[in-house]
Design a protein around this motif. Sequence first.
Motif, PDB file in Angstrom:
ATOM      1  N   LEU A 489       0.856  -1.187   0.000  1.00 63.07           N
ATOM      2  CA  LEU A 489       0.000   0.000   0.000  1.00 63.07           C
ATOM      3  C   LEU A 489       0.893   1.240   0.000  1.00 63.07           C
ATOM      4  CD1 LEU A 489      -2.586  -1.061   2.737  1.00 63.07           C
ATOM      5  CD2 LEU A 489      -2.524  -1.662   0.322  1.00 63.07           C
ATOM      6  N   TYR A 500      -9.866   6.420  -0.384  1.00 65.20           N
ATOM      7  CA  TYR A 500      -9.146   5.893  -1.531  1.00 65.20           C
ATOM      8  C   TYR A 500      -7.767   5.434  -1.070  1.00 65.20           C
ATOM      9  CZ  TYR A 500     -12.672   8.705  -3.998  1.00 65.20           C
ATOM     10  OH  TYR A 500     -13.851   9.266  -4.449  1.00 65.20           O
ATOM     11  N   THR A 502      -4.140   3.515  -2.527  1.00 60.06           N
ATOM     12  CA  THR A 502      -3.430   3.065  -3.722  1.00 60.06           C
ATOM     13  C   THR A 502      -2.542   1.865  -3.406  1.00 60.06           C
ATOM     14  OG1 THR A 502      -1.434   4.426  -3.478  1.00 60.06           O
ATOM     15  CG2 THR A 502      -3.369   5.456  -4.501  1.00 60.06           C
ATOM     16  N   TRP A 503      -2.309   1.057  -4.466  1.00 63.01           N
ATOM     17  CA  TRP A 503      -1.454  -0.122  -4.351  1.00 63.01           C
ATOM     18  C   TRP A 503      -0.172   0.104  -5.148  1.00 63.01           C
ATOM     19  CZ3 TRP A 503      -5.003  -1.790  -1.254  1.00 63.01           C
ATOM     20  CH2 TRP A 503      -6.337  -1.903  -1.621  1.00 63.01           C
ATOM     21  N   PHE A 508      -6.055   1.249  -7.430  1.00 59.42           N
ATOM     22  CA  PHE A 508      -6.443   1.732  -6.111  1.00 59.42           C
ATOM     23  C   PHE A 508      -7.783   1.107  -5.734  1.00 59.42           C
ATOM     24  CE2 PHE A 508      -8.334   4.912  -8.975  1.00 59.42           C
ATOM     25  CZ  PHE A 508      -9.626   5.017  -8.487  1.00 59.42           C
ATOM     26  N   GLU A 527     -12.372  -1.400  -7.416  1.00 60.24           N
ATOM     27  CA  GLU A 527     -10.914  -1.509  -7.391  1.00 60.24           C
ATOM     28  C   GLU A 527     -10.392  -1.519  -8.822  1.00 60.24           C
ATOM     29  OE1 GLU A 527      -7.331  -4.425  -5.740  1.00 60.24           O
ATOM     30  OE2 GLU A 527      -9.426  -4.943  -5.373  1.00 60.24           O
ATOM     31  N   ILE A 537      -2.440   9.789  -5.069  1.00 58.61           N
ATOM     32  CA  ILE A 537      -3.813   9.932  -5.546  1.00 58.61           C
ATOM     33  C   ILE A 537      -4.386  11.232  -4.998  1.00 58.61           C
ATOM     34  CG2 ILE A 537      -4.820   8.636  -3.603  1.00 58.61           C
ATOM     35  CD1 ILE A 537      -6.787   7.424  -5.690  1.00 58.61           C
ATOM     36  N   ALA A 546      -4.407  10.088 -10.406  1.00 58.55           N
ATOM     37  CA  ALA A 546      -3.393   9.200  -9.827  1.00 58.55           C
ATOM     38  C   ALA A 546      -2.161   9.195 -10.718  1.00 58.55           C
ATOM     39  CB  ALA A 546      -3.944   7.782  -9.683  1.00 58.55           C
TER      40      ALA A 546
END
Length: 732
Positions: A489, A500, A502-503, A508, A527, A537, A546
Amino acid sequence: MTKIKTRKQFLGIVFLTIIFTSSNIILSSAFIETIFPQISTKDTTIIIENFEDTTFKASTTNAFGWGTGTVTNTRNATVIPLDFYQTKNPLRDIEVQGRKVYAAGYNSTFAFQSLLAFNINDPADIRLASARTSVSEFATLTVSGDTLYGGSIRSKRIYYYNITYPYNLHGTGVYMGGFTIDGAVTDLEIQGNLLYAAVFNESSSRSFKIIDVTNPRPPNKIITTNFVSPNVLGLAVSGHYAYLAASSDGLYILNVTNKYAPIVLGHLNLPGNATDVLLDGKYAYVSLAEEGVALVDIQNPLNPQLIDLCYTDGIATRMALQGNTLFVANGPHGVFVLDVAEHDNMAHIVTYILPYVYDVDLYGGTVVVGTEEGLYTMQISAIGGGITNIAKTVYANAFNGLQAWDIRVIGDIAYVAGGPDGIYTLNIRDPNNPVLLDHLPTNPQVVFRRIDVQGQFAYAVSNTTVQMFDIQDPANIVNVSILSLGNNLYDIFVDGSFVYVTWQKGGFGLFNFTTASMLNWGNKLDEPHFGTNITAIWVQGYRIYAVDYSGLIKQSFFMFDRLTPTAIHQTDEAPLWGLNLDLKVDGDVAYHADTNWCVLSNVSDPTNRQYIMVLKDNNGVYINSTAVWNFGPYVLTASPDGVYIVNTINFNALTSTMYPNTQGALAITTAGDYTYIANRTSLIILRHFKSAADTYIKETNTAESTTIFTMPNGTISAATMDYEAWVPAGTF
C-alpha cells in the motif's frame, strides 16, 4: 458614546494597541496615531468607549462598565489594492477554486449574469472568464471539482452546473437541473457525496437539509433531517460533525454519521444573529452580524465554550482565515481584519473600507472580496510582508525526535506519519517550538507512509494496513480500527465517507466508511487496476487523479470519474517520465512531482490532459521534485537540492527562491503562513508568508481604570487609564 481621557505613562515613543477584552473595545495604534503621531510620556488621548460590558469591572471603582485591559505591541499591517472588476449585480457569495473565482450575482428581479467565473491567475489582473444568466436572488454557491451547486432565496431551489469549461458558462450542457426545497437557501457545503444545505425559514422549521449527490444530475434524494429550527443561515461540515449558525438560536453541533437522523450534541447561545461558521481545528469562528465575531472552543462537541467576542462595528457575515489573521466580510464597513494569535484576546488589526462587502475568500496570500459593486483583490499583510524569500527565512525550525514521512496540519496540530516510528501529533501553535503531544509507536514490520485527516479521525496507510485513529483529543490518539489489505500500500485520500487507497502493485481501492471505527474489506466499492506502482492519488469533486512510478517513460498520469462509485470510469491517461512520487490538484491545474521534474498540467477537460510546463529555477535549470504543494499561484516543491517556492503567475517568467537543507523530503504541505516538510528523519518548518497577525509579540501588560466622574445612574463619563512602562521586544 462617551469620551475617556487616557494618560499613557511610558518612556520613549512606542506605538501600542490597547485591547480592552472585557468589553471588546479594540483601539488600534492606527487610530491613536491619527490623533497623536508621536506619543510620549504623559500624553493624553481622547478615546471612544460605549461602556456596555460590566463583566470585568475594576475592583477599585463602583462605576459601570469599565475595568482592566491588556496592552500589546501594534500589529504592522499594510493593505495593497491589486485590482477591481465591476459587475452588473452585487456578488453575494464567492468561492475560490484553483486560479478561478466563482460568484453568485444577486438581483431581486433579473437573472442577468447571476453566475460568474473569474480568472485570477494574476490577482492584479482580474479577468471575467464567462457569465451565465441563470436565476434571480442567486445567494449562495459551493464548488466541488467541475460541479457547482447554487441556491436561490426567491425560488427556494438548488441548482446544479457543470463548470468543466469555466470560459463557457453560457454554453449548452452547463445547467444540469435543479429541485425545489422549502425555504430560502442561504448556505451550501459539500463533503464527499453529500450536499449540506442551510434553508432559512423552512415551513416545518427543519432548516438543515442533506442531499445525496452521488450523481450530480437531479433528481437526488433530499433528506429532511430531524433537526428542528427555522433559523439556520450558515454551516460548516467536518467529518462526522456539522456546525450550524442558527441566527438568534446561536451555534449547534450535530453528529451527522447517520444522515437520516443527525443527533444534536451541543448548543451555545450567542448574542446577535449567527450567520456563518468557520472551522480551525478545535476552534470555530462564528459571525454574528451586528454583534461581530465569536470564537468558540469546540473540542468537546457536547459542551462548546465561548472564548472571546469581538465587535466589528459593521455586519459580520462571512469569514476567511490565513494562519492567525481572520478576514471578516463586514457589510457597510468593508473588510475587518483580526489578529487571532491569542485565542482569548482577538485584536483588531485594520479595517479596509469598500462598497458593501458580502463575502471574502483567499487565493494563497491574496484576499478576494465580493462586494455590491464587484470583485476586489488585495494583499493585506505585515508591512514589507507577503511572500517571503525562504532562502533567508528566520526559520527553519525542526522536530527531530521522530521520523516524518507525511504530514497534515489542522488548526494548531500537526498529524505526522512517522514511517517506522508510527503516528504522532505535534502542537505547532508556535512554529518556533513544535511540542510532541502524543505518539503511537508501531512494530518494526509496519511503516506508516501517508496520512489524511477529516474531522475527528486520522487515516494512515502503512505498507500493509489502513488504520483509523480517533484524534478528538490530539494529546490522546486512540487507534479505533485496522484493515489489513496485503502488501504494497502507498497513499490514502479521504473525502466524506469515501476512502481511496493506492497499491504499489497498480490501481487503487475505493471504500465507503459511513460508520465511524468500522473499517472492513466489505466496504469496498470498486478496485480499478492500472499502472504498476501507484504512488499518489488526489480527489476533487467527482474526479480522481493518480500517478504511477514505473521507471519508464509511458502512460503514468491517470484521470477517472466516480459518477458511479461501484464502476469507476477512466477518462484519460497521459505520458510522464514515470518516476512520479507526489501529486496535487487545485482547480484546473495538476502538480506532479516526477523525481527529476516538477510538471504542471491543465486538467480542466477530464478527457484531455494538457501539458503546461516544467518548472525551472532562476538560472533556467529544471527543478528536481520529490514532493509538491501549492499556495495560490506559488508552487512549493521539495528536491534533493532543497525546497523551492516558485512564482508561476507568469508561466514565461518564473521566479524562485530555495531553502537548501531539506534533502530527504518525502512530503510537503502548507498551513497558514508556514510550510511543513516531512524530511524523513525530521519535520522541518519554513515560513513562506508574513501576515499582519504574525507580527504579534507574546508579551502583555494589564492596565486598570480610575474613575474621574460618574453620572447619577452610575455610568462613567470620564476615567483615566494608567499602566507601567512597557516596551515589547521588536517594537520600535
